[in-house]
Design a protein around this motif. Structure first.
Motif, PDB file in Angstrom:
ATOM      1  N   LEU A 125       0.693  -1.113   0.424  1.00  0.00           N
ATOM      2  CA  LEU A 125      -0.240   0.187  -0.044  1.00  0.00           C
ATOM      3  C   LEU A 125       0.797   0.849   0.126  1.00  0.00           C
ATOM      4  O   LEU A 125       0.378   2.250  -1.065  1.00  0.00           O
ATOM      5  CB  LEU A 125      -0.538  -0.014   1.467  1.00  0.00           C
ATOM      6  N   VAL A 134       0.699   4.468  -3.324  1.00  0.00           N
ATOM      7  CA  VAL A 134       1.141   6.266  -2.944  1.00  0.00           C
ATOM      8  C   VAL A 134       2.076   6.088  -3.592  1.00  0.00           C
ATOM      9  O   VAL A 134       2.093   7.631  -4.067  1.00  0.00           O
ATOM     10  CB  VAL A 134       0.522   5.672  -0.967  1.00  0.00           C
ATOM     11  N   THR A 146       2.094   9.002  -6.321  1.00  0.00           N
ATOM     12  CA  THR A 146       2.077  10.443  -5.694  1.00  0.00           C
ATOM     13  C   THR A 146       2.977  10.766  -6.527  1.00  0.00           C
ATOM     14  O   THR A 146       3.341  12.004  -7.128  1.00  0.00           O
ATOM     15  CB  THR A 146       2.994  10.465  -4.427  1.00  0.00           C
TER      16      THR A 146
END
Length: 338
Positions: free
Chosen positions: A283, A287, A291
């Motif tokens: 996870l 991210v 990003t």
């Protein structure tokens, strides 16, 4: 022997297990490939492809050897070697597996931090190829050593997938006299119908499908060898993603350190150190990637807008200068006044 291996692979369950093992190797092999790409650039652009090929080839050979060793000594490797007991401060029971995982994770964290620090201090980023250069032998040995560290995690995960239930035939002292391919109930029924000297019962056990795991390791090694140059060239052409790769490598080190601490039952100031879950790890990686992609696109847009403003301002000024020159040509010169 070969016939048994082929028969084991080319069954519905064997092919399904092999597919699961290949998917596992693909997921767990990404961080290994990332480390290989970063480490190989230390020897120079000309020798880097050779280092990657030799490093991956030797790593595959040693990983298969390690696979057989871990399967044969699985129980022994999980036994504590020594322990530290400082109540209220630090405690731990260190196993061979835990020590290897801890040391490997710490070294990966050190490598990632060192590379990030170098990128922040180097003057000419585009011409930088990392910190201190290494010889071909040093780079290959490091790649093989770190591959062995990554191997512990992948092999143990593979062992959880590639196994079949068996029953161990034991005597009164609990020693294993033989194995029975089937459930404990079937084993007990077989002992009643065909007694074995000194056998008193059956215990559940597992038979690990070593050859399926070896095939998955070989296939993943071939894929890594084919992809290593492409990954290295991508990181070289897209230096912004190299930072992302180093942070992912840093997280891999954190994952290994926490896993090694968990295997060693470490406690620090009465707090038990738990292993970072794989779901949390992936996870965080997801991210980070999203990003970074959004940030890169926004940065490119800002640069494009700023460049357009600069070029637009220059064009506007040039148009004003051109118009003024045109007006000067159209306006007749005034005669000199006496």
């Amino acid at each position: 022997m070969l016939g048994e291996v082929i028969a084991e692979v080319f069954t519905v369950s064997g092919l399904f297990t092999l597919m699961m093992l290949l998917m596992l190797q693909a997921v767990l092999g990404f961080d290994n490939l990332l480390y290989i790409s970063i480490e190989s650039k230390r020897v120079g652009e000309a020798k880097a492809p050779m280092v990657r090929r030799w490093g991956i080839g030797l790593a595959v050979v040693f990983r298969i050897i390690l696979l057989f060793i871990i399967v044969a000594l699985f129980d022994a490797l999980s036994e504590p070697l020594f322990g530290f007991h400082m109540p209220g401060i630090f405690e731990g029971e260190f196993t061979f597996q835990g020590l290897i995982t801890l040391a490997g994770g710490a070294f990966i964290i050190y490598t990632a931090v060192k590379e990030i620090s170098h990128m922040l201090t180097v003057e000419h980023i585009e011409h930088s190829e990392g910190g201190k250069s290494k010889s071909v032998t040093q780079a290959i040995l490091l790649i093989v050593a770190m591959n062995m560290v990554f191997s512990f995690d992948s092999i143990l995960s593979a062992m959880a997938i590639a196994n079949v239930e068996i029953a161990k035939i034991v005597n009164s002292a609990g020693e294993t006299l033989g194995t029975f391919k089937g459930t404990v109930t079937d084993c007990k029924a077989a002992l009643i119908s065909s007694p074995i000297p000194d056998a008193v019962g059956c215990r559940p056990g597992k038979d690990y499908q070593v050859w399926l795991m070896a095939i998955a390791i070989i296939v993943s090694g071939v894929v890594m060898a084919l992809m290593a140059d492409a990954v290295a060239n991508f990181l070289k052409k897209n230096r912004m993603y190299e930072v992302l790769g180093l942070f992912i490598l840093f997280l891999v080190g954190v994952l290994l350190v926490t896993e090694g601490a968990h295997l060693s039952h470490m406690t620090l100031f009465t707090y038990t150190i738990e292993a970072m879950s794989k779901s949390s790890f992936y996870l965080v990686i997801f991210v980070l990637v999203v990003t970074d992609i959004i940030s890169s696109k926004y940065q490119k847009r800002l640069w494009a807008q700023k460049e357009a403003e600069i070029l637009g301002g220059g064009t506007e000024q040039a148009s004003r200068d051109g118009a003024q020159a045109h007006m000067d040509r159209k306006t007749p010169a005034k005669p000199p006044q006496n």
